[in-house]
Design a protein around this motif. Structure first.
Motif, PDB file in Angstrom:
ATOM      1  N   LEU A  51       0.834  -1.140  -0.255  1.00  0.00           N
ATOM      2  CA  LEU A  51       0.171  -0.044   0.091  1.00  0.00           C
ATOM      3  C   LEU A  51       0.845   1.086  -0.033  1.00  0.00           C
ATOM      4  O   LEU A  51       0.434   2.370  -0.753  1.00  0.00           O
ATOM      5  CB  LEU A  51      -0.924  -0.108   1.349  1.00  0.00           C
ATOM      6  N   ARG A  52       1.934   1.146   0.838  1.00  0.00           N
ATOM      7  CA  ARG A  52       2.779   2.520   0.672  1.00  0.00           C
ATOM      8  C   ARG A  52       3.735   2.618  -0.432  1.00  0.00           C
ATOM      9  O   ARG A  52       3.591   3.661  -0.736  1.00  0.00           O
ATOM     10  CB  ARG A  52       3.740   2.230   2.027  1.00  0.00           C
ATOM     11  N   TYR A  53       4.256   1.436  -0.761  1.00  0.00           N
ATOM     12  CA  TYR A  53       4.737   1.570  -1.980  1.00  0.00           C
ATOM     13  C   TYR A  53       4.250   2.089  -3.542  1.00  0.00           C
ATOM     14  O   TYR A  53       4.672   2.666  -4.233  1.00  0.00           O
ATOM     15  CB  TYR A  53       5.601   0.296  -2.399  1.00  0.00           C
ATOM     16  N   TYR A  54       2.894   1.856  -3.484  1.00  0.00           N
ATOM     17  CA  TYR A  54       2.142   2.332  -4.601  1.00  0.00           C
ATOM     18  C   TYR A  54       1.036   3.478  -4.271  1.00  0.00           C
ATOM     19  O   TYR A  54       0.432   3.731  -4.767  1.00  0.00           O
ATOM     20  CB  TYR A  54       1.121   1.195  -5.121  1.00  0.00           C
ATOM     21  N   GLU A  55       1.503   4.264  -3.316  1.00  0.00           N
ATOM     22  CA  GLU A  55       1.054   5.521  -3.087  1.00  0.00           C
ATOM     23  C   GLU A  55       1.183   6.532  -4.163  1.00  0.00           C
ATOM     24  O   GLU A  55       2.263   6.540  -4.952  1.00  0.00           O
ATOM     25  CB  GLU A  55       1.787   6.240  -1.973  1.00  0.00           C
ATOM     26  N   ILE A  56       0.069   7.472  -4.411  1.00  0.00           N
ATOM     27  CA  ILE A  56       0.008   8.181  -5.650  1.00  0.00           C
ATOM     28  C   ILE A  56       0.025   9.668  -4.865  1.00  0.00           C
ATOM     29  O   ILE A  56      -0.569  10.043  -3.828  1.00  0.00           O
ATOM     30  CB  ILE A  56      -1.331   8.199  -6.338  1.00  0.00           C
TER      31      ILE A  56
END
Length: 77
Positions: A51-56
């Motif tokens: 979830l954190r890695y794919y933050e926008i």
């Protein structure tokens, strides 16, 4: 500059593509070392990382991180 029309559902929430990635992992990948098919399910800590890695970034519409690593002892997860 691109502005994403996004309102956080709760304070501190950020937009992420991670939920789609987690769904894809559980639907498309098999758990290793199993006799019969079982879906690959991430541990909560692994889900948090995804979830954190794919933050926008809501201001630019681009992913916030380009590289990442999660390192744990052998046999974890």
């Amino acid at each position: 500059m691109i502005v994403i029309p996004w309102k956080p559902p709760e304070p501190g929430a950020v937009p992420t593509l991670g939920y789609g990635v987690i769904d894809w992992i559980s639907e498309m990948l098999a758990a290793p070392d199993r006799g019969d098919y079982e879906p690959f399910l991430l541990y909560p800590e692994q889900e948090d990382f995804v979830l954190r890695y794919y933050e926008i970034n809501p201001g630019t519409g681009k992913r916030r991180f380009r590289r990442g690593v999660i390192s744990r002892p052998r046999g974890w997860g």
